[in-house]
Design an enzyme around this catalytic site. Structure first.
Site, PDB file in Angstrom:
ATOM      1  N   GLY A 154      -7.383  28.101  86.345  1.00 58.96           N
ATOM      2  CA  GLY A 154      -8.141  27.206  88.271  1.00 58.96           C
ATOM      3  C   GLY A 154      -7.037  28.700  88.765  1.00 58.96           C
ATOM      4  O   GLY A 154      -6.567  29.313  88.682  1.00 58.96           O
ATOM      5  N   LYS A 155      -6.843  28.744  90.524  1.00 59.69           N
ATOM      6  CA  LYS A 155      -6.397  28.719  90.936  1.00 59.69           C
ATOM      7  C   LYS A 155      -5.163  28.895  91.271  1.00 59.69           C
ATOM      8  O   LYS A 155      -4.906  27.198  91.067  1.00 59.69           O
ATOM      9  CB  LYS A 155      -6.777  28.902  92.529  1.00 59.69           C
ATOM     10  CG  LYS A 155      -8.170  29.997  92.498  1.00 59.69           C
ATOM     11  CD  LYS A 155      -8.844  30.066  93.989  1.00 59.69           C
ATOM     12  CE  LYS A 155     -10.165  31.095  93.962  1.00 59.69           C
ATOM     13  NZ  LYS A 155     -11.292  31.340  95.023  1.00 59.69           N
ATOM     14  N   VAL A 156      -3.921  29.378  91.404  1.00 59.32           N
ATOM     15  CA  VAL A 156      -1.962  28.770  91.689  1.00 59.32           C
ATOM     16  C   VAL A 156      -2.398  29.118  93.180  1.00 59.32           C
ATOM     17  O   VAL A 156      -1.605  30.682  93.320  1.00 59.32           O
ATOM     18  CB  VAL A 156      -1.441  29.253  90.425  1.00 59.32           C
ATOM     19  CG1 VAL A 156      -0.192  28.748  90.949  1.00 59.32           C
ATOM     20  CG2 VAL A 156      -2.183  29.045  89.296  1.00 59.32           C
ATOM     21  N   ASP A 167      -2.814  28.813  74.976  1.00 54.52           N
ATOM     22  CA  ASP A 167      -2.974  30.004  75.897  1.00 54.52           C
ATOM     23  C   ASP A 167      -2.250  30.443  75.484  1.00 54.52           C
ATOM     24  O   ASP A 167      -2.066  31.124  77.613  1.00 54.52           O
ATOM     25  CB  ASP A 167      -3.655  28.544  76.591  1.00 54.52           C
ATOM     26  CG  ASP A 167      -4.615  29.482  77.338  1.00 54.52           C
ATOM     27  OD1 ASP A 167      -5.305  30.992  77.530  1.00 54.52           O
ATOM     28  OD2 ASP A 167      -4.248  29.682  79.106  1.00 54.52           O
TER      29      ASP A 167
END
Length: 803
Positions: free
Chosen positions: A515-517, A623
């Protein structure tokens, strides 16, 4: 002879035999104090022929046999403006090289150099810089007494070294640094004292555990010199040199180094007769070190919720010998498994079942344990070396407690005999007590004679601390009342919306697969907010949060909280000022030096190693990439962990093993990207042996073909980042590539563990400072520094003396 006379005579003989037997069974420090072959004390610049101070008979160096006949004319004697005690009243000052030569017996010697910071002869104290050598060892380089005194917050101090003299000559050379032009040097006092042969440098036959590298043992032989940086009488008062066991050591109290208000409980017994077994000679430490201790206290519930912790600022870029002294002095502690605890050094497990009674085999019996600890080079000149104790309740001990009586920390010389670190900067002059011990000016109340009791001082402070933290936390963060049992902060959606200005796209700092941070601010604290985690199940999300909230390490990004409302799943992390490693590798306007890249790799390896060897349970990241390695304002590398990713990999032991090997492979890709400055163009996944159609001869076939060819042929110049060409030694390049190749081995069984990867990277980083040496000496390091890769053959490459 009358019958009464006979019985009187017989009684005397019997008592004498009994006394003789007891003296042979129980030895004391007074009866077996070390008998010195040398004890030289020079009061430099003094006009007094002899001065007595704390058991040492100081003699003047004016006209001394230890100074070359023509050297007096090359120096001047001077007086300190406020010096009150010998040897800090006078000094010998010199502008050119000056030496002292001592005729001594071969063997290890204490060398203590005393300094009093002052403007001698009206000179600028800040312009005194000095290099001091003893044979092939560099004890101090470009040393500033002025900066050190400011850092230690004292006007006088001493530096203690241990050097093995192979022949009969010990020469100390004092060389003022040539810059600035007005530089000069001085020394106030010099001690040369003999010591037992194997007191600290125990030789090739004694293997010591290398903390953080499981089942690996190292040895210290006579080729290495030591610098004493800390010597503490834990739980007791300062022991002055004249109260030592004949070697004039100073044992300081440990109170200045206790972390926070959780200082535990002071235990002491001034009447207990300390017993010294054959393995711990009576001169090892004074009886008063073993008669006092610091423990956690008598309340099991409290002890489970904190660590008894000390922190010691040390120079980076060195190995350290840490000696811990133990002795059970509490009357009820007489059996094994009554008090069992963990010992952690620098966030690594040194002992899982420390049981003093089991080690010493008796109440009141002295024992010690030695450990080797690595503190690699970093941008920061000093780093805190942590020591933490915590009860081990897994073995079901009678008491949830831990104890320590004394400790000593020694810096170990590098390959080239160097012990010199950097001068401390003035803006770090905030330590409360000398890291090299100065004699304390505080008057401390002595221990009461012939009483046995413990002072419980930590309970009230610990409880108050918990209350204050709780109140502060409630004021700083707006918490939501919830039945969720997660120990992490649960933020309102309104808090997140406000922090991100309703998720303003201009505040997006990273675009990750998860997702976006966003960069945000909550109550004045900058945070990083990860949004977009929708496909994760609620159970995995909660398990991930629980796992992350229990993960605390210097090289892992801290989770501050989360939000789970209106189908949103959001994580709130600490903000990292310098972004991702990927940004700096691929932005041509940003160039990381080779040393910076090495330091970042070592930091990331530490974080991943911590996850794989966690004390609660091993954790797989799942990851790892240059996008999940972030850099803080000091360029410290920290791994961004996604708890739900980790949770999905940690269901059983087999999954953990497979997942950890996948992490190693991914870390190999990170190393390749750091080396080349280019990201892999394929999403490379390792293949299991069972599914592989290959005959197994090509361990690197899963790599991008050009990279694989370069690795196989050794043509690494085609891979190397253009900005690094001509700036790295061939040896460093070769060693880094070896580590990378091992991590990227196709077969999982051929890949090293993260412990082995970290060990190899840290040795490579240390060798950067020692490239002038052709090889390392035997005993402490692997036999050759030309091949520092410890991969599949890790255990075979260690010295046989350390196995």
């Amino acid at each position: 002879m009358s019958l009464s006379q006979f019985w009187a005579y017989f009684s005397l003989i019997f008592l004498g035999l009994s006394f003789h037997i007891r003296r042979r069974t129980f030895v004391s420090a007074e009866s077996l104090a070390y008998l010195r072959t040398e004890s030289i004390f020079l009061d430099c610049g003094s006009s007094a022929k002899q001065s007595l101070s704390l058991g040492r008979n100081w003699s003047s160096d004016i006209g001394s046999q230890f100074i070359a006949s023509n050297s007096d004319s090359d120096s001047i004697i001077t007086t300190a403006s406020k010096g009150m005690t010998v040897p800090y009243i006078t000094a010998r000052l010199f502008y050119t090289k000056f030496s002292y030569t001592f005729n001594v017996t071969p063997g290890p010697k204490f060398i203590r150099l005393h300094f009093y910071s002052d403007s001698y002869q009206g000179l600028n104290a800040s312009q005194s810089f000095l290099t001091i050598t003893a044979g092939r060892y560099t004890l101090l380089r470009n040393f500033s007494c002025y900066l050190t005194a400011k850092y230690l917050k004292t006007d006088h101090f001493f530096k203690e070294f241990i050097v093995y003299v192979e022949n009969h000559t010990l020469e100390l050379i004092f060389s003022p640094t040539s810059n600035p032009p007005n530089a000069y040097g001085f020394v106030n006092g010099i001690e040369v004292v003999s010591m037992p042969l194997q007191l600290y440098i125990r030789g090739d036959d004694v293997s010591l555990p290398f903390v953080g590298f499981h089942n690996n043992m190292l040895a210290i032989d006579n080729k290495f010199a030591l610098e004493m940086v800390y010597r503490e009488n834990v739980g007791g008062q300062t022991i002055s040199p004249d109260q030592d066991t004949g070697m004039f050591r100073t044992w300081n109290d440990d109170a200045s180094y206790i972390f926070g208000a959780a200082f535990g409980q002071l235990d002491y017994d001034t009447t207990v007769s300390i017993q010294y077994p054959k393995t711990v000679p009576a001169y090892t430490a004074p009886e008063d070190v073993y008669r006092t201790a610091r423990s956690m206290g008598q309340y099991n519930e409290i002890n489970l919720n904190y660590n008894l912790s000390w922190f010691f600022p040390v120079d980076t870029g060195f190995l350290y010998l840490v000696r811990l002294h133990f002795c059970e002095i509490v009357p009820d502690m007489t059996l094994g498994n009554q008090r069992v605890f963990f010992i952690f050094i620098n966030n690594q497990t040194a002992e899982t079942q420390a049981d003093v009674i089991v080690w010493s085999k008796g109440h009141g019996v002295a024992v010690y344990r030695d450990y080797i600890v690595m503190v690699p080079s970093q941008a920061a000149r000093k780093q805190d070396l942590w020591l933490e104790l915590h009860p081990n309740i897994q073995v079901k001990p009678e008491y949830y407690d831990a104890i320590l009586n004394g400790l000593e920390i020694f810096k170990i010389s590098n390959y080239d005999g160097n012990l010199a670190g950097f001068n401390p900067p003035l803006d770090e002059s905030n330590i409360q007590q000398a890291s090299s011990p100065a004699l304390s000016k505080k008057s401390k109340k002595g221990l009461q004679n012939r009483i046995k009791y413990s002072i419980s001082g930590g309970l009230l402070f610990i409880l108050c601390l918990f209350v204050l933290i709780f109140i502060k936390t409630r004021r700083k963060w707006k918490m939501k009342n919830t039945k969720d049992s997660s120990p992490c902060n649960n933020f309102h959606a309104d808090d997140i919306t406000k922090a991100t200005n309703n998720f303003d796209e201009s505040l997006v700092i990273y675009n990750l697969d998860m997702g976006k941070v966003y960069k945000g601010e909550i109550n004045g604290t900058e945070v990083a907010i990860l949004r977009g985690i929708k496909e994760i199940s609620e159970q995995d999300f909660k398990e991930g949060i629980k796992m992350l909230s229990q993960t605390h390490h210097h090289n892992i990004v801290s989770l501050l909280g989360y939000c789970q409302e209106d189908s949103e799943k959001i994580l709130v992390y600490e903000y990292m000022d310098n972004g991702t490693l990927s940004d700096h590798l691929h932005d041509h306007s940003k160039h990381l030096s080779w040393n910076q890249r090495l330091e970042i790799c070592v930091g990331a390896a530490r974080g991943l190693h911590y996850l794989h060897t966690g004390k609660n349970r091993p954790i797989v990241h799942g990851d790892i990439s240059t996008s999940s390695i972030l850099l803080d304002e000091n360029w410290t590398a920290k791994i961004l962990s996604f708890g739900f990713t980790m949770a999905s990999h940690n269901s059983d032991g087999y999954s953990i093993h497979i997942g950890s090997q996948t992490d190693v492979y991914s870390f190999g890709l990170v190393l390749l990207e750091v080396f080349s400055g280019r990201a892999p163009t394929l999403n490379l996944k390792t293949e299991n042996d069972e599914n592989s159609g290959s005959n197994g001869d090509d361990d690197h076939e899963s790599l991008i073909p050009p990279a694989s060819d370069c690795l196989e042929k050794g043509d690494v110049d085609q891979l190397l980042d253009q900005s690094l060409k001509g700036k790295i030694s061939l040896e460093s390049v070769g060693n880094f590539v070896k580590i990378t190749k091992q991590c990227l081995a196709k077969k999982e069984m051929k890949r090293p563990s993260m412990s082995e990867v970290l060990y190899s990277l840290e040795l490579l980083q240390m060798s950067q400072d020692n490239e002038s040496n052709e090889s390392s000496p035997k005993g402490l390091y692997p036999e050759s520094c030309s091949d520092l890769m410890i991969g599949v053959e890790f255990s075979d490459m260690l010295m046989s003396s350390g196995r």
